[in-house]
Design a protein around this motif. Structure first.
Motif, short mmCIF file in Angstrom:
data_model
loop_
_atom_site.label_atom_id
_atom_site.label_comp_id
_atom_site.label_asym_id
_atom_site.label_seq_id
_atom_site.Cartn_x
_atom_site.Cartn_y
_atom_site.Cartn_z
N VAL A 1 35.87 35.37 49.55
CA VAL A 1 35.50 35.40 50.97
C VAL A 1 36.78 35.56 51.81
CG1 VAL A 1 34.34 34.21 52.86
CG2 VAL A 1 33.48 33.96 50.52
N ARG A 2 37.75 34.70 51.56
CA ARG A 2 38.97 34.77 52.36
C ARG A 2 39.99 35.77 51.79
NH1 ARG A 2 38.00 29.16 52.65
NH2 ARG A 2 39.90 28.47 51.63
N GLY A 3 39.74 36.28 50.59
CA GLY A 3 40.62 37.32 50.02
C GLY A 3 42.05 36.85 49.83
N GLU A 4 42.23 35.56 49.52
CA GLU A 4 43.60 35.01 49.46
C GLU A 4 44.43 35.60 48.31
OE1 GLU A 4 43.73 30.74 49.60
OE2 GLU A 4 42.57 30.70 51.45
N LEU A 5 43.76 36.12 47.28
CA LEU A 5 44.52 36.68 46.16
C LEU A 5 44.53 38.20 46.19
CD1 LEU A 5 43.64 34.22 43.26
CD2 LEU A 5 45.59 34.21 44.78
N GLY A 6 44.17 38.78 47.32
CA GLY A 6 44.25 40.23 47.47
C GLY A 6 43.13 40.95 46.74
N SER A 7 43.38 42.24 46.47
CA SER A 7 42.31 43.08 45.95
C SER A 7 41.93 42.70 44.52
CB SER A 7 42.73 44.56 46.00
OG SER A 7 43.90 44.70 45.22
N GLY A 8 42.81 42.00 43.80
CA GLY A 8 42.47 41.54 42.44
C GLY A 8 41.28 40.61 42.45
N GLY A 9 40.96 40.04 43.61
CA GLY A 9 39.88 39.06 43.69
C GLY A 9 38.55 39.62 44.17
N HIS A 10 38.39 40.92 44.16
CA HIS A 10 37.12 41.49 44.64
C HIS A 10 35.96 41.24 43.69
CE1 HIS A 10 39.27 44.42 47.56
NE2 HIS A 10 39.21 43.19 47.99
N ARG A 11 36.28 41.10 42.42
CA ARG A 11 35.26 40.73 41.44
C ARG A 11 35.79 39.55 40.64
NH1 ARG A 11 33.07 45.23 37.71
NH2 ARG A 11 35.27 45.61 37.25
N MET A 12 34.90 38.88 39.94
CA MET A 12 35.35 37.72 39.14
C MET A 12 34.39 37.49 38.00
SD MET A 12 34.00 34.42 41.14
CE MET A 12 32.27 34.30 41.52
N LEU A 13 34.85 36.70 37.04
CA LEU A 13 33.94 36.27 35.99
C LEU A 13 34.01 34.76 35.82
CD1 LEU A 13 35.61 35.54 33.19
CD2 LEU A 13 35.69 38.00 32.95
N LEU A 14 32.93 34.23 35.29
CA LEU A 14 32.86 32.81 34.98
C LEU A 14 32.72 32.68 33.48
CD1 LEU A 14 30.22 31.62 37.65
CD2 LEU A 14 32.70 31.80 37.89
N GLU A 15 33.54 31.81 32.88
CA GLU A 15 33.44 31.65 31.43
C GLU A 15 33.64 30.21 31.01
OE1 GLU A 15 36.44 34.31 29.76
OE2 GLU A 15 37.87 32.66 29.62
N GLU A 16 33.27 29.96 29.78
CA GLU A 16 33.38 28.65 29.15
C GLU A 16 34.84 28.23 29.04
OE1 GLU A 16 32.63 27.49 24.44
OE2 GLU A 16 32.85 29.56 25.07
N THR A 17 35.09 26.95 29.15
CA THR A 17 36.45 26.42 28.95
C THR A 17 36.65 26.13 27.47
OG1 THR A 17 36.45 25.40 31.11
CG2 THR A 17 38.00 24.51 29.51
N LEU A 18 37.72 26.67 26.93
CA LEU A 18 38.03 26.44 25.52
C LEU A 18 39.08 25.35 25.40
CD1 LEU A 18 38.34 30.15 24.30
CD2 LEU A 18 36.38 28.61 24.05
N GLU A 19 39.02 24.63 24.29
CA GLU A 19 40.01 23.59 24.05
C GLU A 19 40.76 23.86 22.77
OE1 GLU A 19 38.36 19.66 24.24
OE2 GLU A 19 37.40 20.19 26.15
#
Ligand code: AMP
Length: 428
Positions: free
Chosen positions: A172-190
């Motif tokens: 929304v705020r675009g704080e990380l620039g154009s790299g943040g236009h899309r994203m993914l959500l994934e499981e946390t690995l240990e």
């Protein structure tokens, strides 16, 4: 050979250091380089993100070989531009560099070729879709910006409030620039993390020696993530059984997958792994060498780097040519106080020249500049004190001996590089 190295950090200084030892090398340029590199190569002004500018530079210099350090020129298509002109270059094409340039591309690649990785909850092009998906995930959750975000694009959210906050900053705020236009959500690995780095000509490959790095700024792995505060390498880091498992489960399926997708990958491929209870899983790919892993790896090189890289560019790598010192190595990064947040620059570095007499130590520069006869700080990561020794303890001791001698206002370095250096195991 006349060689052009692209980049200007500690990784590139390490490359220049080893290329210079090659009997076949007559000239090295580094674009843009840094004050330490300038002692060993001719630095030329350049913006590594500017592909047309680098093409014009190479047109003028006519190098026999170009070696690319950072990811940005590769993601921008530098290797394609050079190969299209039949100029030898080490580095993957723009399409292959998407393995690093797009987390969604790389996740789809991993899933398509059934290479073990964290479970994907979904990829999203809007904050609303991503926020909606938070109902269906387990916590903690890993959120990754799709594009390059200078190391700030991965967030481990403990709960929905943290996840919402990061997604809003990103999309929304675009704080990380154009790299943040899309994203993914994934499981946390240990598990334990391990970098597996290889060199390939798109056909054959050779693994580099195993390394581990330290990403957090403070001792005990506390504080924010950085580009890397230190690294070490020794053969016993990676027992044969685990190496075999990583090669079978990850490395070879990755190279076969690239070939099956019609991608000829020429250059360094960095595979970031989590050694989980279910075996090794891929966290990320980088389309280039790591920094400061390269510094620790370079210290162990016992072969003609220029010839091997020329072979890669020509498409005939001979893996048996990569010979390594059996000694261990370590790199302690000397940083500016405040890094990776705000820090001051222009601090005079004292006693730097004293280090040249130390046995087994190489001072690799990252963020330095000349001020008359002095060196001053100009970046967050300033130096990588790199040492070799019969054992890892000896290498670390040498690097820390060197660290204790130098000084600048606000100097910061971790005191515990290599502290957890136990052999890793393939679990279960
Ligand atoms: P990446 O740029 O994808 O490697 O992410 C940077 C760092 O975030 C990694 O080195 C890990 O420490 C951490 N990380 C990334 N993905 C995961 C994951 N699925 N589970 C746990 N930690 C992760």
């Amino acid at each position: 050979m006349k060689i052009l190295v692209i980049g200007g950090g500690g990784r590139e200084h390490a490359l220049v250091w080893k290329l210079r030892e090659s009997s076949s090398v007559r000239k090295i340029w580094c674009a843009p380089g840094n004050a330490g590199i300038a002692e060993e190569a001719e630095c030329v002004a350049a913006d590594p993100a500017d592909v047309p500018g680098l093409v014009a530079l190479a047109e003028r210099l006519q190098p026999d070989l170009t070696v690319v350090g950072p990811e940005v020129p590769l993601v921008n298509g530098l290797a394609d531009a050079f190969r299209g002109r039949h100029w030898p270059i080490v580095g993957p094409s723009r399409q292959a560099a998407q393995l690093e340039g797009s987390k969604i591309f790389s996740k789809e690649f991993l899933l398509r070729h059934q290479i073990p990785t964290a479970k994907l909850y979904g990829a999203f092009a809007s904050a609303d879709e991503g926020l909606g998906a938070l109902e269906r995930v387990d916590w903690p959750l890993v959120i990754k910006a799709d594009g390059l975000c200078a190391g700030k694009g991965v967030y481990l959210a403990a709960n929905a409030a943290e996840a919402r906050d990061f997604i809003e900053r990103l999309m929304v705020r675009g704080e990380l620039g154009s790299g943040g236009h899309r994203m993914l959500l994934e499981e946390t690995l240990e598990g334990d993390e391990l970098s597996f780095i290889l060199l390939t000509d798109g056909d054959r490959y050779a693994p580099l020696v195993p390394t581990r790095d330290h990403k957090r700024v403070f001792d005990g792995d506390l504080g924010p993530n950085t580009g890397g505060m230190g690294a070490y390498s020794s053969d016993d880091l990676l027992p044969e059984a685990l190496r075999r498992r990583i090669v079978d489960a990850v490395v070879e399926p990755t190279l076969r997958g690239l070939a099956a997708d019609g991608i000829r990958y020429q250059g360094f491929l960095y595979i970031g792994l989590m050694l989980t209870l279910e075996g090794p899983k891929v966290l990320e790919f980088n389309c280039r060498l790591g920094d400061p892993e390269t510094q620790a790896i370079a210290a162990r090189i016992d072969f003609d780097l220029a010839r091997v890289l020329a072979d890669v560019a020509a498409g005939h790598l001979d893996p048996s040519k990569l010979r390594w010192k059996t000694e261990a190595s370590a790199c302690v990064v000397i940083a500016s106080g405040g890094y990776p947040g705000r820090f001051e620059i222009g601090k005079r570095i004292e006693n730097l020249t004293d280090l040249t007499t130390l046995t087994g130590v190489k001072v690799l520069h990252a963020g330095t500049q000349r001020a008359g006869s002095d060196f001053v700080t100009v970046g967050g990561r300033v130096l990588g004190l790199t040492a070799i020794g019969q054992t890892l303890d000896v290498a670390l001791q040498r690097a820390y001996d060197a660290a204790q001698r130098i000084h600048f206002s606000g100097i910061h370095y971790r005191k515990d590089i290599g502290h957890r250096a136990k052999p890793l195991t393939a679990r279960p």
